[in-house]
Write an enzyme that holds these catalytic residues in place. Structure first.
Site, PDB file in Angstrom:
ATOM      1  N   CYS A   1       8.753   9.319  -4.032  1.00 34.60           N
ATOM      2  CA  CYS A   1       8.969   8.469  -5.287  1.00 34.60           C
ATOM      3  C   CYS A   1       9.988   9.337  -6.203  1.00 34.60           C
ATOM      4  O   CYS A   1      10.118  10.581  -6.191  1.00 34.60           O
ATOM      5  CB  CYS A   1       7.380   8.467  -6.057  1.00 34.60           C
ATOM      6  SG  CYS A   1       7.706   7.909  -7.805  1.00 34.60           S
TER       7      CYS A   1
ATOM      8  N   HIS B   1      -1.590  -8.136  14.757  1.00 38.56           N
ATOM      9  CA  HIS B   1      -1.714  -6.817  15.435  1.00 38.56           C
ATOM     10  C   HIS B   1      -3.058  -6.765  16.331  1.00 38.56           C
ATOM     11  O   HIS B   1      -4.085  -7.448  16.123  1.00 38.56           O
ATOM     12  CB  HIS B   1      -2.086  -5.877  14.226  1.00 38.56           C
ATOM     13  CG  HIS B   1      -1.965  -4.357  14.556  1.00 38.56           C
ATOM     14  ND1 HIS B   1      -2.679  -3.657  15.496  1.00 38.56           N
ATOM     15  CD2 HIS B   1      -0.940  -3.554  14.291  1.00 38.56           C
ATOM     16  CE1 HIS B   1      -2.267  -2.490  15.727  1.00 38.56           C
ATOM     17  NE2 HIS B   1      -1.290  -2.286  14.973  1.00 38.56           N
TER      18      HIS B   1
ATOM     19  N   CYS C   1       2.508   6.699  -7.202  1.00 38.29           N
ATOM     20  CA  CYS C   1       3.100   8.092  -7.470  1.00 38.29           C
ATOM     21  C   CYS C   1       2.449   9.212  -7.408  1.00 38.29           C
ATOM     22  O   CYS C   1       1.331   9.472  -7.977  1.00 38.29           O
ATOM     23  CB  CYS C   1       3.958   7.862  -8.736  1.00 38.29           C
ATOM     24  SG  CYS C   1       4.449   9.331  -9.340  1.00 38.29           S
TER      25      CYS C   1
ATOM     26  N   ARG D   1       0.807  -1.304   0.145  1.00 32.56           N
ATOM     27  CA  ARG D   1       0.319  -0.173   0.040  1.00 32.56           C
ATOM     28  C   ARG D   1       0.915   1.164  -0.252  1.00 32.56           C
ATOM     29  O   ARG D   1       2.070   1.133  -0.073  1.00 32.56           O
ATOM     30  CB  ARG D   1      -0.888   0.088   1.301  1.00 32.56           C
ATOM     31  CG  ARG D   1      -0.092  -0.026   2.332  1.00 32.56           C
ATOM     32  CD  ARG D   1      -0.890   0.206   3.860  1.00 32.56           C
ATOM     33  NE  ARG D   1       0.029   0.095   5.009  1.00 32.56           N
ATOM     34  CZ  ARG D   1      -0.706   0.059   6.123  1.00 32.56           C
ATOM     35  NH1 ARG D   1      -1.969   0.297   6.304  1.00 32.56           N
ATOM     36  NH2 ARG D   1       0.102   0.196   7.175  1.00 32.56           N
TER      37      ARG D   1
ATOM     38  N   CYS E   1       7.951  12.194 -11.462  1.00 30.30           N
ATOM     39  CA  CYS E   1       8.505  13.020 -10.402  1.00 30.30           C
ATOM     40  C   CYS E   1       9.367  14.037 -10.711  1.00 30.30           C
ATOM     41  O   CYS E   1       9.558  15.156 -10.294  1.00 30.30           O
ATOM     42  CB  CYS E   1       8.481  12.099  -9.044  1.00 30.30           C
ATOM     43  SG  CYS E   1       7.154  11.645  -8.559  1.00 30.30           S
TER      44      CYS E   1
ATOM     45  N   GLU F   1      -2.140   7.510   6.281  1.00 25.23           N
ATOM     46  CA  GLU F   1      -0.805   7.901   6.425  1.00 25.23           C
ATOM     47  C   GLU F   1      -0.018   8.105   5.333  1.00 25.23           C
ATOM     48  O   GLU F   1       0.775   7.009   4.959  1.00 25.23           O
ATOM     49  CB  GLU F   1      -0.265   6.574   7.209  1.00 25.23           C
ATOM     50  CG  GLU F   1      -0.794   6.520   8.633  1.00 25.23           C
ATOM     51  CD  GLU F   1      -0.200   5.664   9.366  1.00 25.23           C
ATOM     52  OE1 GLU F   1       0.645   4.526   8.911  1.00 25.23           O
ATOM     53  OE2 GLU F   1      -0.108   5.556  10.790  1.00 25.23           O
TER      54      GLU F   1
ATOM     55  N   GLU G   1      -0.934  -8.120   9.213  1.00 29.08           N
ATOM     56  CA  GLU G   1      -1.493  -7.636  10.451  1.00 29.08           C
ATOM     57  C   GLU G   1      -2.312  -8.575  11.195  1.00 29.08           C
ATOM     58  O   GLU G   1      -3.097  -8.149  12.286  1.00 29.08           O
ATOM     59  CB  GLU G   1      -2.294  -6.246   9.997  1.00 29.08           C
ATOM     60  CG  GLU G   1      -1.306  -5.361   9.808  1.00 29.08           C
ATOM     61  CD  GLU G   1      -2.117  -3.760   9.315  1.00 29.08           C
ATOM     62  OE1 GLU G   1      -3.045  -3.909   9.320  1.00 29.08           O
ATOM     63  OE2 GLU G   1      -1.397  -2.711   9.558  1.00 29.08           O
TER      64      GLU G   1
ATOM     65  N   GLU H   1      -5.295   6.740  15.667  1.00 28.07           N
ATOM     66  CA  GLU H   1      -4.934   5.370  15.811  1.00 28.07           C
ATOM     67  C   GLU H   1      -4.231   5.289  16.865  1.00 28.07           C
ATOM     68  O   GLU H   1      -3.331   6.213  17.179  1.00 28.07           O
ATOM     69  CB  GLU H   1      -4.322   4.675  14.528  1.00 28.07           C
ATOM     70  CG  GLU H   1      -4.914   4.783  13.015  1.00 28.07           C
ATOM     71  CD  GLU H   1      -4.435   4.172  12.394  1.00 28.07           C
ATOM     72  OE1 GLU H   1      -3.167   3.489  12.485  1.00 28.07           O
ATOM     73  OE2 GLU H   1      -4.555   4.317  10.821  1.00 28.07           O
TER      74      GLU H   1
HETATM   75  C1  GLA Z   1      -0.734   2.484  10.615  1.00 29.17           C
HETATM   76  C2  GLA Z   1      -1.831   2.267   9.663  1.00 29.17           C
HETATM   77  C3  GLA Z   1      -2.898   1.470   9.845  1.00 29.17           C
HETATM   78  C4  GLA Z   1      -2.080  -0.112  10.445  1.00 29.17           C
HETATM   79  C5  GLA Z   1      -1.270   0.350  11.666  1.00 29.17           C
HETATM   80  C6  GLA Z   1      -0.808  -0.655  12.111  1.00 29.17           C
HETATM   81  O1  GLA Z   1      -1.041   3.302  11.565  1.00 29.17           O
HETATM   82  O2  GLA Z   1      -2.469   3.519   9.567  1.00 29.17           O
HETATM   83  O3  GLA Z   1      -3.629   0.848   8.690  1.00 29.17           O
HETATM   84  O4  GLA Z   1      -1.544  -0.605   9.416  1.00 29.17           O
HETATM   85  O5  GLA Z   1      -0.521   1.294  11.251  1.00 29.17           O
HETATM   86  O6  GLA Z   1      -0.046  -0.394  13.576  1.00 29.17           O
HETATM   87 ZN    ZN Z   2       6.737   9.302  -9.196  1.00 31.49          ZN
END
Ligand code: GLA
Ligand code: ZN
Length: 679
Positions: free
Chosen positions: A155, A358, A115, A111, A160, A150, A355, A307
């Site tokens: 890139c 997690h 670019c 994820r 770019c 996040e 995860e 988060e």
């Molecule tokens: C980030 C992401 C989440 C998840 C957490 C895991 O904060 O935004 O999607 O992957 O990390 O800690």
């Molecule tokens: Zn790029």
């Protein structure tokens, strides 16, 4: 104050129902009710379900999820889902794939992989945001819009590179000016055509493991890259606002994340939100600093804790489970520093992929009698009890601590003087000294209004914009106290060293200049020897890392070096300038010294914490609104501490009882109180 349509601190987090059958959604909803959950972040990673091909949009599942939450009186934080592009898009439009630092073109996978200059991404991401905005513009269950997730990384692709050239043309207008700004006569880097501009990666200007030869270029590219990602965020932000002007739009930041200048990002966000994942080795003061940094991005406006994990992460080397009470403590620490939400990643634990280990509110057992679920539910009940009291209240600070991304970039791009110099560490050391005494700190930077502060601390303020110089000079001139440390005022905005010696345009303010800067391995110490006692400082203290060798021009010597050929030369100075005072710490002294120095300057300026003495492990902060003051007491130790409240009279909002005199806080306990002002 940001209105999320929930009359209390919103509680909940990332929920990924698309990973589950509908019957599991229903079980989740029942458990959310049990835990006092009222805000769910959804649609963070569902782009392909929403858009299975170029021309088809399908919102049926999302409609269903939103309807279900609404029926159960829960609010929605709606993700735009653009943090991971669809596989079909990558195959059909490979321009969306990034090129990494090594110059390798990525394939589909992972994820945060799009670019920011890709025409495809710039077309489809805002379009998806707009489709969502059109569809849900009248949906009052939506409290908040969560763009992407996040934003991460850099890139180095050809698109770019082209966008970088456009950015540079705008900034410098002519090639001559670019050549000047980059000092390109050094190592024959002169450019004779804009198309010769390259992105700084391993194939171009990397010169060793530790440096890039063209540092002004790297600095500009870092700035460009931050702007470029911000532009992509803004496209989505605007696409939402076009249909819902009153929408509250954010993206989740990551605290002290070096690649992007969040101070600039925050100007385009309606509310700052961030994801807090402390490591067990991180002291509470460091986490406090990160919260204050995030609060400072929008001049003290409350922020959202978007988060945190209810128990463990999956990505640290050793994924500790939060000890009993630690999740509650961390949640209130955020609130104590200005957060107006407590949200988790994640609500239900995934069964497979990276995860699966997690932590989550609902784990693989799906039970409501796990330790973690019970702690989450207990905190949910407390937040309900607190109701609207704290929402929108603000911290008042007399101390400002300077933190600037450009200084961070330039300082750590630099080859020399020391590989062990880390900007964050230097800033955190000064913050910790203030934090230890319970002194409220606002984290400020370029463009901040400094006039309301009594003390401004600017550790290792390496890079100076002319406006910063003016603001800081005026601050001292008008009576403020400035405290700075080595390598201050070294370079201008292009990372060109000021001629005439650091601290460059602040030389007069500090009444000194630096002739040499010695850098030694951290284990090799020198000493700071006090000329005379200063507050509680007396005798000598260890110092290491860097050593400015100062030449004085009006400044008074308060301490000198104890060893080496510069023994007897100034290590701490003070200079009266205008109606104010400027202190300069020429090296990196041990903690006790910094503590003593901070105490001295605070006392001199009449700055005091809420308690004259803060027991070790206790954190104390205050938020205020409408004439009411809320005091937070947090015990970061696993064992009990006794706190003498002295003149503080408090009403414990959770236990509904009055507190005064000597009180005991159990290990990791928190008290959230209203202050009682006795006449
Ligand atoms: C980030 C992401 C989440 C998840 C957490 C895991 O904060 O935004 O999607 O992957 O990390 O800690
Ligand atoms: Zn790029």
């Amino acid at each position: 104050m940001i209105n999320l349509k929930i009359p209390k601190i919103p509680y909940g987090g990332d929920w990924n129902p698309e990973q589950w059958d509908r019957e599991v959604w229903l079980q989740d909803i029942e458990m959310f009710k049990e835990a006092g959950i009222d805000l769910l972040s959804i649609n963070i990673f569902s782009w392909t379900q929403l858009q299975p091909d170029e021309d088809t949009y399908d919102f049926a599942m999302l409609d269903d999820i939103i309807r279900l939450l609404k029926e159960n009186d829960m609010k929605v934080c709606l993700g735009t889902g653009t943090a991971a592009h669809p596989a079909w898009m990558a195959t059909k439009h490979p321009d969306i794939l990034r090129v990494d630092f090594q110059g390798r073109k990525r394939k589909f996978g992972d994820r945060h992989n799009s670019c920011p200059s890709s025409p495809t991404y710039r077309r489809f991401a805002p379009r998806l945001a707009e489709e969502l905005a059109k569809r849900y513009q009248h949906e009052d269950a939506i409290s908040l819009w969560h763009v992407s997730n996040e934003y991460t990384g850099v890139c180095y692709c050809e698109n770019c590179e082209k966008a970088f050239r456009v950015w540079l043309r705008k900034r410098y207008q002519t090639l001559d000016e670019l050549n000047r700004a980059w000092n390109t006569r050094f190592w024959n880097q002169t450019l004779t055509d804009w198309d010769q501009v390259v992105v700084p990666n391993q194939l171009t200007v990397q010169w060793s493991d530790r440096g890039m030869c063209q540092q002004p270029l790297v600095l500009d590219f870092t700035h460009f890259s931050s702007d470029n990602f911000l532009e992509v965020y803004s496209l989505e932000h605007e696409a939402i606002k076009k249909h819902i002007p009153e929408a509250v739009v954010t993206t989740n930041l990551m605290g002290a994340y070096r690649p992007y200048n969040y101070r600039e990002w925050a100007r385009k966000m309606d509310v700052v939100s961030w994801d807090c994942y402390p490591q067990p080795s991180q002291p509470p003061a460091h986490v406090g600093f990160l919260h204050d940094l995030m609060r400072g991005l929008k001049n003290g406006q409350s922020f959202l804790l978007m988060e945190q994990t209810p128990s463990q992460t999956n990505w640290q080397p050793y994924n500790w489970v939060k000890r009993p009470g630690a999740m509650r403590l961390g949640s209130y620490q955020a609130v104590a520093h200005g957060a107006d939400s407590v949200l988790f990643f994640q609500m239900r634990q995934s069964v497979a992929a990276c995860e699966k280990f997690h932590g989550a509110v609902i784990d693989h057992t799906g039970r409501n009698d796990t330790r973690v679920f019970k702690e989450v539910a207990a905190l949910g009940a407390e937040l309900q009890k607190l109701g609207p009291e704290l929402l929108g209240s603000e911290l008042q600070s007399e101390v400002a601590l300077w933190f600037d991304w450009e200084t961070w970039w330039a300082l750590e791009n630099s080859a020399g003087p020391s590989v062990d110099l880390h900007y964050m560490e230097q800033v955190a050391r000064y913050y910790s000294a203030l934090h230890q005494d319970g002194i409220s700190v606002d984290v400020v930077g370029p463009g901040s209004d400094l006039s309301k502060y009594k003390l401004l601390v600017t550790p290792t303020l390496y890079l100076l914009h002319p406006e910063d110089t003016d603001a800081i000079t005026a601050f001292v001139q008008n009576g403020g106290t400035l405290l700075s440390s080595f390598l201050t005022g070294v370079a201008d905005v292009n990372d060109h060293v000021f001629r005439g010696g650091a601290p460059g345009p602040l030389r007069e303010v500090f009444g000194l200049w630096s002739e040499e800067i010695d850098a030694l391995p951290p284990a090799q110490k020198n000493r700071v020897v006090m000329e005379a006692p200063l507050g509680e400082l007396q005798g000598s203290y260890e110092c290491n890392l860097l050593f400015d060798l100062l030449r004085l021009n009006g400044a008074e010597v308060l301490a000198t070096y104890g060893e080496d050929f510069y023994a007897g030369q100034a290590a701490l100075t003070r200079h009266i300038y205008g109606s104010g005072t400027a202190y300069y710490v020429a090296t990196s002294p041990e903690e006790t010294f910094l503590q003593g120095l901070i105490r001295h300057v605070c006392k001199e300026k009449g700055i005091a914490g809420l308690l004259p003495e803060v027991p070790e492990g206790l954190e104390i902060t205050r938020r205020s609104k409408d004439g009411k003051d809320y005091v937070f007491l947090l015990n970061h130790k696993p064992t009990k501490i006794t706190v003498d409240l002295r003149d503080l009279h408090l009403h414990d909002l959770l236990l509904d009882e009055e507190l005064s005199g000597s009180i005991i806080l159990k290990g990791r306990d928190v008290k959230v109180c209203r202050q009682i002002h006795v006449q």
